[in-house]
Design a protein around this motif. Structure first.
Motif, PDB file in Angstrom:
ATOM      1  N   MET A  64      -8.168  -4.478  -9.267  1.00 22.54           N
ATOM      2  CA  MET A  64      -6.944  -3.683  -9.181  1.00 22.54           C
ATOM      3  C   MET A  64      -5.925  -4.394  -8.302  1.00 22.54           C
ATOM      4  O   MET A  64      -6.275  -5.102  -7.367  1.00 22.54           O
ATOM      5  CB  MET A  64      -7.270  -2.319  -8.587  1.00 22.54           C
ATOM      6  CG  MET A  64      -7.946  -1.393  -9.593  1.00 22.54           C
ATOM      7  SD  MET A  64      -7.618   0.327  -9.216  1.00 22.54           S
ATOM      8  CE  MET A  64      -8.359   0.479  -7.604  1.00 22.54           C
ATOM      9  N   SER A  65      -4.665  -4.125  -8.599  1.00 21.80           N
ATOM     10  CA  SER A  65      -3.595  -4.768  -7.835  1.00 21.80           C
ATOM     11  C   SER A  65      -3.572  -4.253  -6.402  1.00 21.80           C
ATOM     12  O   SER A  65      -3.920  -3.107  -6.117  1.00 21.80           O
ATOM     13  CB  SER A  65      -2.253  -4.479  -8.499  1.00 21.80           C
ATOM     14  OG  SER A  65      -1.198  -4.766  -7.610  1.00 21.80           O
ATOM     15  N   LEU A  66      -3.114  -5.106  -5.541  1.00 17.70           N
ATOM     16  CA  LEU A  66      -2.892  -4.763  -4.148  1.00 17.70           C
ATOM     17  C   LEU A  66      -1.876  -3.628  -4.018  1.00 17.70           C
ATOM     18  O   LEU A  66      -1.819  -2.951  -2.999  1.00 17.70           O
ATOM     19  CB  LEU A  66      -2.354  -6.052  -3.499  1.00 17.70           C
ATOM     20  CG  LEU A  66      -2.154  -6.217  -2.034  1.00 17.70           C
ATOM     21  CD1 LEU A  66      -3.374  -5.761  -1.275  1.00 17.70           C
ATOM     22  CD2 LEU A  66      -1.877  -7.690  -1.765  1.00 17.70           C
ATOM     23  N   LEU A  67      -1.071  -3.440  -5.054  1.00 15.73           N
ATOM     24  CA  LEU A  67      -0.019  -2.423  -5.000  1.00 15.73           C
ATOM     25  C   LEU A  67      -0.454  -1.087  -5.586  1.00 15.73           C
ATOM     26  O   LEU A  67       0.347  -0.162  -5.700  1.00 15.73           O
ATOM     27  CB  LEU A  67       1.228  -2.909  -5.752  1.00 15.73           C
ATOM     28  CG  LEU A  67       1.873  -4.179  -5.224  1.00 15.73           C
ATOM     29  CD1 LEU A  67       3.170  -4.457  -5.946  1.00 15.73           C
ATOM     30  CD2 LEU A  67       2.118  -4.069  -3.735  1.00 15.73           C
ATOM     31  N   GLU A  68      -1.737  -0.972  -5.968  1.00 11.84           N
ATOM     32  CA  GLU A  68      -2.231   0.259  -6.585  1.00 11.84           C
ATOM     33  C   GLU A  68      -1.967   1.472  -5.687  1.00 11.84           C
ATOM     34  O   GLU A  68      -1.497   2.508  -6.148  1.00 11.84           O
ATOM     35  CB  GLU A  68      -3.737   0.110  -6.842  1.00 11.84           C
ATOM     36  CG  GLU A  68      -4.232   0.819  -8.066  1.00 11.84           C
ATOM     37  CD  GLU A  68      -3.646   0.235  -9.341  1.00 11.84           C
ATOM     38  OE1 GLU A  68      -3.198   1.047 -10.159  1.00 11.84           O
ATOM     39  OE2 GLU A  68      -3.647  -1.008  -9.517  1.00 11.84           O
ATOM     40  N   GLY A  69      -2.262   1.316  -4.404  1.00 13.64           N
ATOM     41  CA  GLY A  69      -2.076   2.424  -3.460  1.00 13.64           C
ATOM     42  C   GLY A  69      -0.602   2.787  -3.325  1.00 13.64           C
ATOM     43  O   GLY A  69      -0.236   3.966  -3.315  1.00 13.64           O
ATOM     44  N   PHE A  70       0.235   1.766  -3.230  1.00 11.80           N
ATOM     45  CA  PHE A  70       1.680   2.002  -3.147  1.00 11.80           C
ATOM     46  C   PHE A  70       2.144   2.796  -4.361  1.00 11.80           C
ATOM     47  O   PHE A  70       2.888   3.780  -4.253  1.00 11.80           O
ATOM     48  CB  PHE A  70       2.417   0.656  -3.065  1.00 11.80           C
ATOM     49  CG  PHE A  70       3.910   0.771  -3.243  1.00 11.80           C
ATOM     50  CD1 PHE A  70       4.704   1.277  -2.227  1.00 11.80           C
ATOM     51  CD2 PHE A  70       4.512   0.370  -4.429  1.00 11.80           C
ATOM     52  CE1 PHE A  70       6.081   1.395  -2.392  1.00 11.80           C
ATOM     53  CE2 PHE A  70       5.880   0.487  -4.601  1.00 11.80           C
ATOM     54  CZ  PHE A  70       6.670   0.999  -3.586  1.00 11.80           C
ATOM     55  N   SER A  71       1.667   2.367  -5.528  1.00 12.83           N
ATOM     56  CA  SER A  71       2.069   2.983  -6.779  1.00 12.83           C
ATOM     57  C   SER A  71       1.622   4.449  -6.847  1.00 12.83           C
ATOM     58  O   SER A  71       2.353   5.321  -7.311  1.00 12.83           O
ATOM     59  CB  SER A  71       1.457   2.120  -7.891  1.00 12.83           C
ATOM     60  OG  SER A  71       1.580   2.725  -9.100  1.00 12.83           O
ATOM     61  N   ARG A  72       0.421   4.722  -6.327  1.00 10.81           N
ATOM     62  CA  ARG A  72      -0.099   6.095  -6.288  1.00 10.81           C
ATOM     63  C   ARG A  72       0.796   6.978  -5.391  1.00 10.81           C
ATOM     64  O   ARG A  72       1.162   8.090  -5.756  1.00 10.81           O
ATOM     65  CB  ARG A  72      -1.524   6.050  -5.728  1.00 10.81           C
ATOM     66  CG  ARG A  72      -2.448   7.114  -6.230  1.00 10.81           C
ATOM     67  CD  ARG A  72      -3.880   6.899  -5.738  1.00 10.81           C
ATOM     68  NE  ARG A  72      -3.965   6.463  -4.353  1.00 10.81           N
ATOM     69  CZ  ARG A  72      -4.500   5.305  -3.963  1.00 10.81           C
ATOM     70  NH1 ARG A  72      -5.013   4.468  -4.847  1.00 10.81           N
ATOM     71  NH2 ARG A  72      -4.549   4.989  -2.685  1.00 10.81           N
TER      72      ARG A  72
ATOM     73  N   LEU B  39      -5.589   5.741   8.700  1.00 14.20           N
ATOM     74  CA  LEU B  39      -4.157   5.761   8.380  1.00 14.20           C
ATOM     75  C   LEU B  39      -3.857   6.871   7.388  1.00 14.20           C
ATOM     76  O   LEU B  39      -4.600   7.064   6.424  1.00 14.20           O
ATOM     77  CB  LEU B  39      -3.751   4.445   7.719  1.00 14.20           C
ATOM     78  CG  LEU B  39      -3.259   3.276   8.544  1.00 14.20           C
ATOM     79  CD1 LEU B  39      -2.686   2.211   7.613  1.00 14.20           C
ATOM     80  CD2 LEU B  39      -2.233   3.694   9.574  1.00 14.20           C
ATOM     81  N   GLY B  40      -2.759   7.575   7.618  1.00  9.02           N
ATOM     82  CA  GLY B  40      -2.375   8.643   6.701  1.00  9.02           C
ATOM     83  C   GLY B  40      -0.865   8.711   6.574  1.00  9.02           C
ATOM     84  O   GLY B  40      -0.147   7.973   7.254  1.00  9.02           O
ATOM     85  N   PRO B  41      -0.382   9.607   5.718  1.00  5.97           N
ATOM     86  CA  PRO B  41       1.063   9.697   5.449  1.00  5.97           C
ATOM     87  C   PRO B  41       1.904   9.967   6.695  1.00  5.97           C
ATOM     88  O   PRO B  41       3.092   9.666   6.700  1.00  5.97           O
ATOM     89  CB  PRO B  41       1.168  10.872   4.472  1.00  5.97           C
ATOM     90  CG  PRO B  41      -0.190  11.045   3.890  1.00  5.97           C
ATOM     91  CD  PRO B  41      -1.162  10.555   4.908  1.00  5.97           C
TER      92      PRO B  41
ATOM     93  N   THR C 209      -0.378   0.036   5.171  1.00  5.13           N
ATOM     94  CA  THR C 209       0.555   1.128   5.429  1.00  5.13           C
ATOM     95  C   THR C 209       1.018   1.790   4.129  1.00  5.13           C
ATOM     96  O   THR C 209       0.988   3.014   3.991  1.00  5.13           O
ATOM     97  CB  THR C 209       1.769   0.593   6.214  1.00  5.13           C
ATOM     98  OG1 THR C 209       1.280  -0.065   7.389  1.00  5.13           O
ATOM     99  CG2 THR C 209       2.698   1.716   6.634  1.00  5.13           C
ATOM    100  N   LEU C 210       1.441   0.962   3.174  1.00  6.79           N
ATOM    101  CA  LEU C 210       1.963   1.533   1.930  1.00  6.79           C
ATOM    102  C   LEU C 210       0.851   2.178   1.104  1.00  6.79           C
ATOM    103  O   LEU C 210       1.091   3.131   0.366  1.00  6.79           O
ATOM    104  CB  LEU C 210       2.711   0.466   1.124  1.00  6.79           C
ATOM    105  CG  LEU C 210       3.921  -0.148   1.846  1.00  6.79           C
ATOM    106  CD1 LEU C 210       4.655  -1.128   0.940  1.00  6.79           C
ATOM    107  CD2 LEU C 210       4.883   0.927   2.341  1.00  6.79           C
ATOM    108  N   SER C 211      -0.382   1.674   1.227  1.00  4.92           N
ATOM    109  CA  SER C 211      -1.501   2.299   0.516  1.00  4.92           C
ATOM    110  C   SER C 211      -1.815   3.671   1.085  1.00  4.92           C
ATOM    111  O   SER C 211      -2.404   4.508   0.406  1.00  4.92           O
ATOM    112  CB  SER C 211      -2.767   1.438   0.616  1.00  4.92           C
ATOM    113  OG  SER C 211      -2.547   0.214  -0.020  1.00  4.92           O
ATOM    114  N   ALA C 212      -1.469   3.875   2.366  1.00  5.64           N
ATOM    115  CA  ALA C 212      -1.762   5.161   3.010  1.00  5.64           C
ATOM    116  C   ALA C 212      -0.603   6.134   2.866  1.00  5.64           C
ATOM    117  O   ALA C 212      -0.672   7.262   3.361  1.00  5.64           O
ATOM    118  CB  ALA C 212      -2.068   4.934   4.487  1.00  5.64           C
ATOM    119  N   GLY C 213       0.478   5.697   2.244  1.00  6.90           N
ATOM    120  CA  GLY C 213       1.646   6.576   2.121  1.00  6.90           C
ATOM    121  C   GLY C 213       2.420   6.708   3.424  1.00  6.90           C
ATOM    122  O   GLY C 213       3.217   7.630   3.597  1.00  6.90           O
ATOM    123  N   ALA C 214       2.173   5.783   4.327  1.00  6.07           N
ATOM    124  CA  ALA C 214       2.830   5.828   5.639  1.00  6.07           C
ATOM    125  C   ALA C 214       4.123   5.011   5.618  1.00  6.07           C
ATOM    126  O   ALA C 214       4.504   4.466   4.588  1.00  6.07           O
ATOM    127  CB  ALA C 214       1.866   5.306   6.701  1.00  6.07           C
ATOM    128  N   GLY C 215       4.799   4.928   6.776  1.00  8.42           N
ATOM    129  CA  GLY C 215       6.073   4.222   6.858  1.00  8.42           C
ATOM    130  C   GLY C 215       5.952   2.937   7.668  1.00  8.42           C
ATOM    131  O   GLY C 215       5.239   2.896   8.675  1.00  8.42           O
TER     132      GLY C 215
END
Lengths: 81, 481
Positions: free
Chosen positions: B1-9, B171-173, B195-201
């Motif tokens: 899976m792409s490294l960006l999967e979490g970001f995309s979710r 890590l969380g949003p 960070t982006l996989s966790a929905g954080a900033g």
């Protein structure tokens, strides 16, 4: 005339920044542009506190204070008795 | 899976959540995806070859992060350039990497194609490529052959670390992570991808605050930063002069550090200033990202005892080779190989292990401890420095006939220093100026000393221990009280 400036110049020009000809590096020339970075500044503060017996307050450590040799000398002078 | 999967979710679930912050500029997940989508669309239209990296030559911040996301979304791998490195070195890296394009704010010398991300209109992010063994990033570090060396990391390898690290610190949003490390440094993969996989900033640290430690504290408080990942030398400066009063950073939940040994007295100072913040020592060369970790146990910080590197991390396995005690690593975080002249070459031995070149042992508790290097490599504020690369630059100076670079240690850690033999007298400052044209700042020797000849061993090789003794007499800096 300050006696600390020559010692500061010797230390900074020899150990902290890179310039081809230290003799023509003026006291107004920008040290940050010449490569003085955060770790260099930490070394510089250590050096100044030990060599000149001052304590440089946390809140005064700012780019303006270490911008050039004149600013640096004034800053350290202001903390000497 | 792409490294960006979490970001995309997270983009699907919370498109309006804060994503990237740089000064007054704030983008939510949707805005970031659209900015990256615009660049990714351009990359696709150019039809650049997938097997070649795309360089990102932007100052660390929102534009750079969007460019990285765009490169990955378009199915390429990113090559982050250190904008502070000499142009000559960057040209060499671009050439060696075979980069097909450079994303930058201005035309870039030696680039095959130049992409300015600013005028590109927002567009939806394309569907993500799925090959997890595809390369995601090539990070150039100092090389022992006299040239920089590219470490090629797959989506799988970066994810293995980022997912693990995200879990380690839960890590969380609600989290706001300070991004401090430059993109060419492997620490930055946490800032972006965990960070982006966790929905954080992600909050990009204004660089000038690195030289204004008490304002750094103020910035962390104002932004409400909850976690960060950086190098011990920066943390030492901050703990010493950062005006860190107890209770000043109530939001700061955790600090991860890696890249060099954190001297225990200085770690203790940091721990004392931040009693509520959890601290973690992470260990691993760029080739393995992080393979070992130690959650700092405050009760065990004894000034004269180095801290352990701890226990295996990220699902990696560790092995101490009998005989020389070298630490070997294998597992999911391992890089795919070295990237040389546009091709991968292996970095593991015949048995599938990466040999770190670090010597390690185990303490009574069974934790791994770092015992030093087997070769000449130095770690300077988290950066790898190969003396051979500095020597190659010194020998390119016309009057230098012989030289040796060794590490000299003072209260601030190790720095390279050089002994040179010259045909005629040239001021050390001129040699330093020459080196500054060729090497990044962290590789520049603390000082250059002229010798009539190098001390040699009976086999004719330079006696580096003797050189070290000669140069060590020059360092007089003592530890802060």
């Amino acid at each position: 005339m300050s006696d600390i400036r020559p010692r500061l110049r010797a230390f900074v020009l020899e150990e902290l920044i890179y310039c081809e000809n230290p003799d023509v590096f003026s006291n107004e020339q920008d040290l940050l542009e010449a490569g003085l970075d955060s770790l260099g500044i930490m070394r510089l503060i250590m050096f100044a506190e030990r060599e000149f017996g001052v304590t440089l307050p946390d809140t005064e450590i700012e780019p303006e204070m270490v911008r050039n040799f004149n600013a640096l000398t004034r800053w350290i002078e202001s903390h000497r008795q | 899976m792409s490294l960006l999967e979490g970001f995309s979710r997270n983009l699907e679930a919370h498109p309006l959540a804060p994503c990237l912050a740089e000064g007054e500029r704030r983008l939510n997940y949707r805005q970031v995806a659209e900015a990256a989508g615009g660049i990714a669309g351009k990359l696709r239209r150019l039809g650049l070859p997938r097997e070649r990296p795309i360089a990102v030559a932007l100052p660390k911040g929102i534009d750079a992060a969007c460019a990285v996301l765009a490169v990955l979304a378009a199915g390429h791998c990113y090559l982050p350039l250190d904008l502070k490195a000499p142009r000559q070195r960057l040209r060499w890296i671009l050439e060696d990497a075979g980069a097909s394009a450079v994303i930058a704010h201005q035309p870039w010398e030696g680039a095959n194609a130049w992409i300015d991300p600013r005028p590109l209109p927002p567009a939806p992010l394309p569907p993500l490529p799925r090959g997890e063994e595809d390369l995601a990033a090539i990070l150039y570090t100092s090389g022992s052959t006299g040239h920089p060396k590219g470490v090629a990391l797959s989506h799988r390898a970066i994810r293995a670390f980022c997912d693990w690290a995200g879990e380690l610190v839960a890590l969380g949003p609600q989290d706001r992570i300070a991004a401090i490390a430059p993109l060419h440094f492997d620490l930055s993969t946490f800032d972006l991808f965990s960070t982006l996989s966790a929905g954080a900033g992600v909050h990009f640290l204004p660089e000038t605050l690195l030289i204004a430690p008490s304002r750094l504290t103020g910035w962390l408080a104002t932004e409400g930063v909850t976690g960060l990942y950086t190098v011990p030398s920066l943390l030492s400066f901050w703990a010493w002069k950062g005006n860190l009063k107890t209770g000043i950073l109530p939001d700061l939940r955790f600090i991860l550090f890696a890249g060099e040994v954190f001297p225990t007295p200085r770690l203790r100072r940091l721990a004392d200033r931040l009693p509520q913040t959890r601290l973690y020592n992470l260990y691993g060369p760029t080739e393995t990202n992080v393979c070992c970790h130690w959650p700092v146990d405050r009760g065990r910080l004894e000034d004269d005892q180095p801290i352990p590197i701890g226990t295996p991390a990220c699902g990696d396995r560790l092995h101490i080779a009998p005989g020389d005690g070298e630490l070997w690593v294998r597992g999911p975080t391992l890089a795919s190989g070295y990237w040389r002249q546009g091709k991968l070459s292996p970095l593991v031995n015949a048995r599938g292990w990466y040999q770190t070149g670090d010597r390690a042992g185990r303490n009574a508790a069974g934790e791994y401890i770092y015992l030093g290097r087997l070769d000449r490599m130095l770690k300077v504020s988290g950066h790898r420095v190969e003396p051979a690369e500095i020597e190659a630059a010194l020998l390119s100076f016309p009057q230098v006939t012989d030289c040796a670079v060794v590490g000299v240690e003072d209260w601030q850690g190790i720095r390279p220093a050089a002994a040179v033999v010259m045909e005629e007298d040239v001021s050390p400052a001129r040699i330093r100026g020459w080196l500054a044209q060729r090497l990044p700042a962290y590789m520049l020797p603390a000082f250059v000393r002229r010798l009539d000849s190098l001390p040699r061993l009976s086999n004719g090789k330079p006696d580096l221990a003797a050189v070290q003794r000669l140069l060590h007499q020059r360092t007089s800096m003592r530890a802060p009280s």
